[in-house]
Design a protein around this motif. Structure first.
Motif, PDB file in Angstrom:
ATOM      1  N   ASP A  29       3.249   4.856 -15.066  1.00  0.00           N
ATOM      2  CA  ASP A  29       4.507   5.808 -14.653  1.00  0.00           C
ATOM      3  C   ASP A  29       4.657   7.016 -15.939  1.00  0.00           C
ATOM      4  OD1 ASP A  29       5.920   4.642 -16.938  1.00  0.00           O
ATOM      5  OD2 ASP A  29       7.322   3.742 -15.844  1.00  0.00           O
ATOM      6  N   SER A  30       5.635   7.695 -15.739  1.00  0.00           N
ATOM      7  CA  SER A  30       5.719   8.791 -16.653  1.00  0.00           C
ATOM      8  C   SER A  30       5.837   8.628 -18.086  1.00  0.00           C
ATOM      9  CB  SER A  30       6.606   9.831 -16.497  1.00  0.00           C
ATOM     10  OG  SER A  30       8.047   9.429 -16.230  1.00  0.00           O
ATOM     11  N   SER A  31       6.437   7.218 -18.274  1.00  0.00           N
ATOM     12  CA  SER A  31       6.680   6.495 -19.855  1.00  0.00           C
ATOM     13  C   SER A  31       5.265   5.984 -20.292  1.00  0.00           C
ATOM     14  CB  SER A  31       7.720   5.927 -19.619  1.00  0.00           C
ATOM     15  OG  SER A  31       8.783   6.424 -19.237  1.00  0.00           O
ATOM     16  N   GLY A  32       4.333   5.788 -19.663  1.00  0.00           N
ATOM     17  CA  GLY A  32       3.180   5.318 -19.699  1.00  0.00           C
ATOM     18  C   GLY A  32       2.978   3.845 -19.419  1.00  0.00           C
ATOM     19  N   VAL A  33       4.130   3.152 -18.710  1.00  0.00           N
ATOM     20  CA  VAL A  33       4.040   1.721 -18.491  1.00  0.00           C
ATOM     21  C   VAL A  33       2.963   1.663 -17.373  1.00  0.00           C
ATOM     22  CG1 VAL A  33       5.303   0.171 -17.557  1.00  0.00           C
ATOM     23  CG2 VAL A  33       6.491   1.639 -19.029  1.00  0.00           C
ATOM     24  N   PRO A  34       2.136   0.704 -17.499  1.00  0.00           N
ATOM     25  CA  PRO A  34       1.092   0.427 -16.485  1.00  0.00           C
ATOM     26  C   PRO A  34       1.536  -0.110 -15.675  1.00  0.00           C
ATOM     27  CG  PRO A  34       0.682  -1.016 -18.256  1.00  0.00           C
ATOM     28  CD  PRO A  34       1.795  -0.098 -18.840  1.00  0.00           C
ATOM     29  N   PHE A  35       0.839  -0.270 -14.426  1.00  0.00           N
ATOM     30  CA  PHE A  35       1.185  -0.721 -13.258  1.00  0.00           C
ATOM     31  C   PHE A  35       0.084  -1.143 -12.193  1.00  0.00           C
ATOM     32  CE2 PHE A  35       3.069   3.274 -12.271  1.00  0.00           C
ATOM     33  CZ  PHE A  35       2.721   3.627 -10.852  1.00  0.00           C
ATOM     34  N   THR A  36       0.309  -1.821 -11.109  1.00  0.00           N
ATOM     35  CA  THR A  36      -0.799  -1.996 -10.268  1.00  0.00           C
ATOM     36  C   THR A  36      -0.099  -1.859  -8.799  1.00  0.00           C
ATOM     37  OG1 THR A  36      -2.443  -3.453 -11.196  1.00  0.00           O
ATOM     38  CG2 THR A  36      -2.612  -3.599  -8.709  1.00  0.00           C
ATOM     39  N   THR A  37      -0.569  -0.818  -7.787  1.00  0.00           N
ATOM     40  CA  THR A  37       0.088  -0.630  -6.618  1.00  0.00           C
ATOM     41  C   THR A  37      -0.721  -1.499  -5.510  1.00  0.00           C
ATOM     42  OG1 THR A  37       0.672   1.589  -7.283  1.00  0.00           O
ATOM     43  CG2 THR A  37       0.644   1.236  -4.971  1.00  0.00           C
ATOM     44  N   VAL A  38      -0.065  -2.105  -4.626  1.00  0.00           N
ATOM     45  CA  VAL A  38      -0.607  -2.921  -3.583  1.00  0.00           C
ATOM     46  C   VAL A  38       0.074  -2.476  -2.440  1.00  0.00           C
ATOM     47  CG1 VAL A  38      -0.952  -5.219  -2.417  1.00  0.00           C
ATOM     48  CG2 VAL A  38      -0.796  -5.081  -4.927  1.00  0.00           C
ATOM     49  N   GLU A  39      -0.721  -1.797  -1.389  1.00  0.00           N
ATOM     50  CA  GLU A  39      -0.362  -0.948  -0.176  1.00  0.00           C
ATOM     51  C   GLU A  39      -0.980  -1.978   1.023  1.00  0.00           C
ATOM     52  OE1 GLU A  39      -0.282   3.484  -1.374  1.00  0.00           O
ATOM     53  OE2 GLU A  39      -2.278   2.510  -0.593  1.00  0.00           O
ATOM     54  N   VAL A  40       0.123  -2.289   2.031  1.00  0.00           N
ATOM     55  CA  VAL A  40      -0.285  -2.815   3.142  1.00  0.00           C
ATOM     56  C   VAL A  40      -0.259  -1.664   4.370  1.00  0.00           C
ATOM     57  CG1 VAL A  40      -0.288  -4.558   4.906  1.00  0.00           C
ATOM     58  CG2 VAL A  40       0.073  -4.995   2.538  1.00  0.00           C
ATOM     59  N   LEU A  41      -1.280  -1.229   4.883  1.00  0.00           N
ATOM     60  CA  LEU A  41      -1.164  -0.376   5.942  1.00  0.00           C
ATOM     61  C   LEU A  41      -1.844  -0.780   7.252  1.00  0.00           C
ATOM     62  CD1 LEU A  41      -3.197   2.297   3.912  1.00  0.00           C
ATOM     63  CD2 LEU A  41      -0.589   2.232   4.105  1.00  0.00           C
ATOM     64  N   PRO A  42      -0.446  -0.894   8.266  1.00  0.00           N
ATOM     65  CA  PRO A  42      -0.888  -1.542   9.525  1.00  0.00           C
ATOM     66  C   PRO A  42      -1.741  -0.680  10.340  1.00  0.00           C
ATOM     67  CG  PRO A  42       1.397  -0.838   9.629  1.00  0.00           C
ATOM     68  CD  PRO A  42       0.827  -0.929   8.124  1.00  0.00           C
ATOM     69  N   HIS A  43      -2.593  -1.376  11.207  1.00  0.00           N
ATOM     70  CA  HIS A  43      -3.398  -0.695  12.062  1.00  0.00           C
ATOM     71  C   HIS A  43      -2.671   0.059  13.267  1.00  0.00           C
ATOM     72  CE1 HIS A  43      -7.171  -3.069  10.618  1.00  0.00           C
ATOM     73  NE2 HIS A  43      -6.895  -1.898   9.800  1.00  0.00           N
ATOM     74  N   GLU A  44      -2.578   1.135  13.492  1.00  0.00           N
ATOM     75  CA  GLU A  44      -1.814   1.872  14.588  1.00  0.00           C
ATOM     76  C   GLU A  44      -2.687   2.748  15.505  1.00  0.00           C
ATOM     77  OE1 GLU A  44       0.849   4.016  12.110  1.00  0.00           O
ATOM     78  OE2 GLU A  44       1.989   2.515  11.620  1.00  0.00           O
ATOM     79  N   PRO A  45      -3.418   2.444  16.368  1.00  0.00           N
ATOM     80  CA  PRO A  45      -3.765   0.938  16.950  1.00  0.00           C
ATOM     81  C   PRO A  45      -5.082   0.564  16.102  1.00  0.00           C
ATOM     82  CG  PRO A  45      -4.384   2.643  18.733  1.00  0.00           C
ATOM     83  CD  PRO A  45      -3.745   3.174  17.531  1.00  0.00           C
ATOM     84  N   ASP A  46      -5.285  -0.752  16.457  1.00  0.00           N
ATOM     85  CA  ASP A  46      -6.642  -1.170  15.977  1.00  0.00           C
ATOM     86  C   ASP A  46      -7.668  -0.769  16.938  1.00  0.00           C
ATOM     87  OD1 ASP A  46      -6.407  -3.267  18.274  1.00  0.00           O
ATOM     88  OD2 ASP A  46      -6.020  -4.992  16.679  1.00  0.00           O
ATOM     89  N   GLU A  47      -8.789  -1.659  16.813  1.00  0.00           N
ATOM     90  CA  GLU A  47     -10.038  -1.080  17.707  1.00  0.00           C
ATOM     91  C   GLU A  47      -9.912  -1.584  19.019  1.00  0.00           C
ATOM     92  OE1 GLU A  47     -10.600  -2.968  14.809  1.00  0.00           O
ATOM     93  OE2 GLU A  47     -11.267  -1.510  13.601  1.00  0.00           O
ATOM     94  N   ASP A  48      -8.819  -2.495  19.306  1.00  0.00           N
ATOM     95  CA  ASP A  48      -8.719  -3.078  20.754  1.00  0.00           C
ATOM     96  C   ASP A  48      -7.352  -2.463  21.386  1.00  0.00           C
ATOM     97  OD1 ASP A  48     -10.932  -4.911  20.550  1.00  0.00           O
ATOM     98  OD2 ASP A  48      -9.486  -6.354  19.428  1.00  0.00           O
ATOM     99  N   GLY A  49      -6.891  -1.558  20.714  1.00  0.00           N
ATOM    100  CA  GLY A  49      -5.774  -0.634  21.115  1.00  0.00           C
ATOM    101  C   GLY A  49      -4.364  -1.335  20.942  1.00  0.00           C
ATOM    102  N   VAL A  50      -4.347  -2.650  20.007  1.00  0.00           N
ATOM    103  CA  VAL A  50      -3.252  -3.045  19.653  1.00  0.00           C
ATOM    104  C   VAL A  50      -2.494  -2.434  18.285  1.00  0.00           C
ATOM    105  CG1 VAL A  50      -2.181  -5.372  18.761  1.00  0.00           C
ATOM    106  CG2 VAL A  50      -4.175  -5.365  20.564  1.00  0.00           C
ATOM    107  N   ASN A  51      -1.055  -2.089  18.579  1.00  0.00           N
ATOM    108  CA  ASN A  51      -0.481  -1.566  17.397  1.00  0.00           C
ATOM    109  C   ASN A  51       0.005  -2.680  16.842  1.00  0.00           C
ATOM    110  OD1 ASN A  51      -0.602   1.210  17.682  1.00  0.00           O
ATOM    111  ND2 ASN A  51       0.645   0.885  19.668  1.00  0.00           N
ATOM    112  N   TRP A  52      -0.018  -2.532  15.216  1.00  0.00           N
ATOM    113  CA  TRP A  52       0.387  -3.744  14.432  1.00  0.00           C
ATOM    114  C   TRP A  52       1.564  -2.900  13.485  1.00  0.00           C
ATOM    115  CZ3 TRP A  52      -1.833  -8.507  13.708  1.00  0.00           C
ATOM    116  CH2 TRP A  52      -2.903  -8.854  14.589  1.00  0.00           C
TER     117      TRP A  52
END
Length: 67
Positions: A29-52
């Motif tokens: 962050d702007s104060s120098g505090v370290p962090f790790t970001t974890v993002e979960v991005l659903p498939h919209e849609p996936d290869e089979d046409g399924v939206n998650w």
């Protein structure tokens, strides 16, 4: 957060059933505090046409407790 002046150390991209997971290490962050970001991005849609969709927060910051 400062993502533009310092490049994160590691970006791990995991492709799974129904979603992609990005783990970004080496950000801070702007104060120098370290962090790790974890993002979960659903498939919209996936290869089979399924939206998650995500149930709950799709992005989490992990940082040291003593800050």
């Amino acid at each position: 957060m400062d993502h533009t002046t310092d490049v994160p150390d590691k970006i791990l991209h995991v492709r799974s059933v129904g979603c992609d997971v990005n783990i970004i290490v080496g950000t801070h962050d702007s104060s120098g505090v370290p962090f790790t970001t974890v993002e979960v991005l659903p498939h919209e849609p996936d290869e089979d046409g399924v939206n998650w969709l995500h149930h709950g927060t799709s992005s989490v910051l992990v940082m040291p407790v003593d800050y």
